[in-house]
Design a protein around this motif. Structure first.
Motif, PDB file in Angstrom:
ATOM      1  N   TYR A 119      16.651 -42.355   0.815  1.00 35.88           N
ATOM      2  CA  TYR A 119      15.844 -41.402   0.057  1.00 35.88           C
ATOM      3  C   TYR A 119      14.839 -42.143  -0.817  1.00 35.88           C
ATOM      4  CZ  TYR A 119      19.266 -37.836   1.276  1.00 35.88           C
ATOM      5  OH  TYR A 119      20.069 -36.970   1.962  1.00 35.88           O
ATOM      6  N   SER A 120      13.673 -41.591  -0.949  1.00 33.89           N
ATOM      7  CA  SER A 120      12.678 -42.118  -1.877  1.00 33.89           C
ATOM      8  C   SER A 120      13.048 -41.686  -3.291  1.00 33.89           C
ATOM      9  CB  SER A 120      11.293 -41.557  -1.537  1.00 33.89           C
ATOM     10  OG  SER A 120      10.924 -41.904  -0.234  1.00 33.89           O
ATOM     11  N   ASP A 121      12.393 -42.265  -4.289  1.00 33.57           N
ATOM     12  CA  ASP A 121      12.631 -41.836  -5.665  1.00 33.57           C
ATOM     13  C   ASP A 121      12.378 -40.350  -5.787  1.00 33.57           C
ATOM     14  OD1 ASP A 121      13.282 -44.373  -6.488  1.00 33.57           O
ATOM     15  OD2 ASP A 121      11.280 -44.845  -7.240  1.00 33.57           O
ATOM     16  N   LYS A 122      13.264 -39.680  -6.449  1.00 33.07           N
ATOM     17  CA  LYS A 122      13.177 -38.235  -6.702  1.00 33.07           C
ATOM     18  C   LYS A 122      13.231 -37.404  -5.416  1.00 33.07           C
ATOM     19  CE  LYS A 122      13.017 -38.993 -11.033  1.00 33.07           C
ATOM     20  NZ  LYS A 122      14.250 -38.844 -11.795  1.00 33.07           N
ATOM     21  N   GLU A 123      13.733 -37.967  -4.322  1.00 34.94           N
ATOM     22  CA  GLU A 123      13.969 -37.232  -3.084  1.00 34.94           C
ATOM     23  C   GLU A 123      15.473 -37.007  -2.982  1.00 34.94           C
ATOM     24  OE1 GLU A 123      12.906 -37.509   1.657  1.00 34.94           O
ATOM     25  OE2 GLU A 123      13.116 -39.369   0.539  1.00 34.94           O
ATOM     26  N   TYR A 124      15.904 -35.782  -2.769  1.00 34.42           N
ATOM     27  CA  TYR A 124      17.317 -35.446  -2.788  1.00 34.42           C
ATOM     28  C   TYR A 124      17.694 -34.628  -1.560  1.00 34.42           C
ATOM     29  CZ  TYR A 124      16.388 -36.653  -7.620  1.00 34.42           C
ATOM     30  OH  TYR A 124      15.979 -37.303  -8.755  1.00 34.42           O
ATOM     31  N   ASP A 125      18.971 -34.680  -1.234  1.00 34.41           N
ATOM     32  CA  ASP A 125      19.457 -33.872  -0.129  1.00 34.41           C
ATOM     33  C   ASP A 125      19.911 -32.507  -0.623  1.00 34.41           C
ATOM     34  OD1 ASP A 125      21.768 -34.792  -1.477  1.00 34.41           O
ATOM     35  OD2 ASP A 125      22.946 -34.765   0.359  1.00 34.41           O
ATOM     36  N   MET A 126      20.254 -31.653   0.314  1.00 31.88           N
ATOM     37  CA  MET A 126      20.715 -30.308  -0.006  1.00 31.88           C
ATOM     38  C   MET A 126      21.812 -29.948   0.989  1.00 31.88           C
ATOM     39  SD  MET A 126      18.610 -26.699  -0.013  1.00 31.88           S
ATOM     40  CE  MET A 126      18.209 -26.728   1.720  1.00 31.88           C
ATOM     41  N   VAL A 127      22.834 -29.284   0.507  1.00 29.02           N
ATOM     42  CA  VAL A 127      23.901 -28.764   1.359  1.00 29.02           C
ATOM     43  C   VAL A 127      23.893 -27.253   1.216  1.00 29.02           C
ATOM     44  CG1 VAL A 127      26.400 -28.610   1.665  1.00 29.02           C
ATOM     45  CG2 VAL A 127      25.340 -30.818   1.180  1.00 29.02           C
ATOM     46  N   VAL A 128      23.893 -26.580   2.350  1.00 27.21           N
ATOM     47  CA  VAL A 128      23.957 -25.119   2.367  1.00 27.21           C
ATOM     48  C   VAL A 128      25.116 -24.731   3.271  1.00 27.21           C
ATOM     49  CG1 VAL A 128      22.773 -22.987   2.999  1.00 27.21           C
ATOM     50  CG2 VAL A 128      21.474 -24.899   2.051  1.00 27.21           C
ATOM     51  N   MET A 129      26.000 -23.882   2.777  1.00 26.11           N
ATOM     52  CA  MET A 129      27.106 -23.374   3.594  1.00 26.11           C
ATOM     53  C   MET A 129      27.171 -21.862   3.429  1.00 26.11           C
ATOM     54  SD  MET A 129      30.111 -26.299   3.116  1.00 26.11           S
ATOM     55  CE  MET A 129      31.180 -25.128   2.425  1.00 26.11           C
ATOM     56  N   ASN A 130      27.534 -21.217   4.507  1.00 27.70           N
ATOM     57  CA  ASN A 130      27.729 -19.778   4.467  1.00 27.70           C
ATOM     58  C   ASN A 130      28.904 -19.443   5.368  1.00 27.70           C
ATOM     59  OD1 ASN A 130      26.900 -17.063   3.717  1.00 27.70           O
ATOM     60  ND2 ASN A 130      26.477 -16.832   5.888  1.00 27.70           N
ATOM     61  N   HIS A 131      29.877 -18.745   4.806  1.00 30.22           N
ATOM     62  CA  HIS A 131      31.040 -18.319   5.579  1.00 30.22           C
ATOM     63  C   HIS A 131      31.071 -16.799   5.611  1.00 30.22           C
ATOM     64  CE1 HIS A 131      32.514 -22.305   4.049  1.00 30.22           C
ATOM     65  NE2 HIS A 131      32.691 -22.426   5.348  1.00 30.22           N
ATOM     66  N   LEU A 132      31.272 -16.268   6.775  1.00 30.11           N
ATOM     67  CA  LEU A 132      31.510 -14.837   6.945  1.00 30.11           C
ATOM     68  C   LEU A 132      32.851 -14.726   7.652  1.00 30.11           C
ATOM     69  CD1 LEU A 132      30.790 -11.823   6.998  1.00 30.11           C
ATOM     70  CD2 LEU A 132      29.560 -12.266   9.129  1.00 30.11           C
ATOM     71  N   ILE A 133      33.812 -14.147   6.964  1.00 26.41           N
ATOM     72  CA  ILE A 133      35.166 -14.041   7.508  1.00 26.41           C
ATOM     73  C   ILE A 133      35.487 -12.567   7.681  1.00 26.41           C
ATOM     74  CG2 ILE A 133      37.610 -14.537   7.097  1.00 26.41           C
ATOM     75  CD1 ILE A 133      36.514 -16.861   5.239  1.00 26.41           C
ATOM     76  N   THR A 134      35.835 -12.200   8.904  1.00 23.02           N
ATOM     77  CA  THR A 134      36.240 -10.836   9.198  1.00 23.02           C
ATOM     78  C   THR A 134      37.724 -10.874   9.508  1.00 23.02           C
ATOM     79  OG1 THR A 134      34.065 -10.368  10.125  1.00 23.02           O
ATOM     80  CG2 THR A 134      35.841  -8.826  10.681  1.00 23.02           C
ATOM     81  N   HIS A 145      34.635 -10.807   4.285  1.00 25.80           N
ATOM     82  CA  HIS A 145      34.488 -11.613   3.067  1.00 25.80           C
ATOM     83  C   HIS A 145      33.401 -12.659   3.322  1.00 25.80           C
ATOM     84  CE1 HIS A 145      38.211 -10.063   1.290  1.00 25.80           C
ATOM     85  NE2 HIS A 145      38.638 -10.021   2.547  1.00 25.80           N
ATOM     86  N   THR A 146      32.585 -12.911   2.323  1.00 29.22           N
ATOM     87  CA  THR A 146      31.556 -13.939   2.442  1.00 29.22           C
ATOM     88  C   THR A 146      31.711 -14.955   1.324  1.00 29.22           C
ATOM     89  OG1 THR A 146      29.960 -12.685   1.137  1.00 29.22           O
ATOM     90  CG2 THR A 146      29.891 -12.385   3.528  1.00 29.22           C
ATOM     91  N   SER A 147      31.314 -16.146   1.647  1.00 33.31           N
ATOM     92  CA  SER A 147      31.321 -17.227   0.669  1.00 33.31           C
ATOM     93  C   SER A 147      30.108 -18.093   0.969  1.00 33.31           C
ATOM     94  CB  SER A 147      32.599 -18.047   0.797  1.00 33.31           C
ATOM     95  OG  SER A 147      32.559 -19.177  -0.045  1.00 33.31           O
ATOM     96  N   SER A 148      29.302 -18.371  -0.046  1.00 32.46           N
ATOM     97  CA  SER A 148      28.097 -19.170   0.144  1.00 32.46           C
ATOM     98  C   SER A 148      28.032 -20.295  -0.880  1.00 32.46           C
ATOM     99  CB  SER A 148      26.842 -18.293   0.001  1.00 32.46           C
ATOM    100  OG  SER A 148      26.837 -17.296   0.989  1.00 32.46           O
ATOM    101  N   LEU A 149      27.378 -21.373  -0.479  1.00 28.90           N
ATOM    102  CA  LEU A 149      27.209 -22.519  -1.365  1.00 28.90           C
ATOM    103  C   LEU A 149      25.843 -23.135  -1.100  1.00 28.90           C
ATOM    104  CD1 LEU A 149      28.328 -24.928  -3.205  1.00 28.90           C
ATOM    105  CD2 LEU A 149      28.894 -26.015  -1.025  1.00 28.90           C
ATOM    106  N   GLN A 150      25.157 -23.470  -2.162  1.00 26.24           N
ATOM    107  CA  GLN A 150      23.941 -24.264  -2.069  1.00 26.24           C
ATOM    108  C   GLN A 150      24.045 -25.325  -3.156  1.00 26.24           C
ATOM    109  OE1 GLN A 150      20.208 -22.271  -2.913  1.00 26.24           O
ATOM    110  NE2 GLN A 150      19.091 -23.737  -1.654  1.00 26.24           N
TER     111      GLN A 150
END
Length: 164
Positions: A119-134, A145-150
């Motif tokens: 990564y360059s200076d001030k460059e960051y990664d991101m994690v996105v998760m989304n769960h849909l449980i029936t 049920h849903t569960s999300s994360l960013q």
């Protein structure tokens, strides 16, 4: 596979994936076919042109690097060209691109990836998760049920490190 890992065998649908830039997996497959994930040792007197030539020889592929890349890309000339451009960008295709240590080829390749993919200076990664449980119950009731994360990386830690 994940059904067993998570103890949810019999689940009708499960999807898990990691998104990278378009074409990442195809390039990694070409590099794997070339032998860049192998255990072969190369020494500090080599340059990348010689190392790739030796990998080509070990795989019984005659001709030049471009032909070897086409072969490893399953005759996809566009993919082979992208792989060549990537090797050029990583400084892994010429006689001036020296190998700076003795190690298995996979370690040398990973070192090149680390060198160029930081990564360059001030460059960051991101994690996105989304769960849909029936959940369907024996009495006929159905619940969703849903569960999300960013999460975002920062100066102290990547998002991947924080969440995995």
């Amino acid at each position: 596979m994940y059904e067993d890992v998570y103890g949810i065998a019999g689940v009708p649908t499960i999807f898990r994936g990691t998104l990278r830039y378009n074409g990442f997996s195809s390039l990694m497959h070409v590099f794997r076919q070339m032998g860049l994930f192998g255990p072969e040792l190369f020494d500090t007197t080599s340059n990348w042109e010689e190392v790739l030539g030796e990998l080509q020889r070990l795989r019984g592929s005659p001709g030049d690097l471009e032909g070897f890349l086409v072969e490893c890309a399953r005759d996809d000339k566009v993919l082979a060209q992208r792989a060549k451009e990537c090797l050029d960008w990583l400084h892994m295709s010429g006689h001036n691109d020296t190998v700076d240590h003795t190690a298995p080829i996979i370690d040398m390749f990973c070192a090149k990836l680390e060198e160029h993919l930081q990564y360059s200076d001030k460059e960051y990664d991101m994690v996105v998760m989304n769960h849909l449980i029936t959940a369907a119950f024996e009495n006929g009731n159905v619940e969703e049920h849903t569960s999300s994360l960013q999460a975002f990386g920062d100066d102290s830690m990547t998002a991947m490190c924080k969440t995995v």
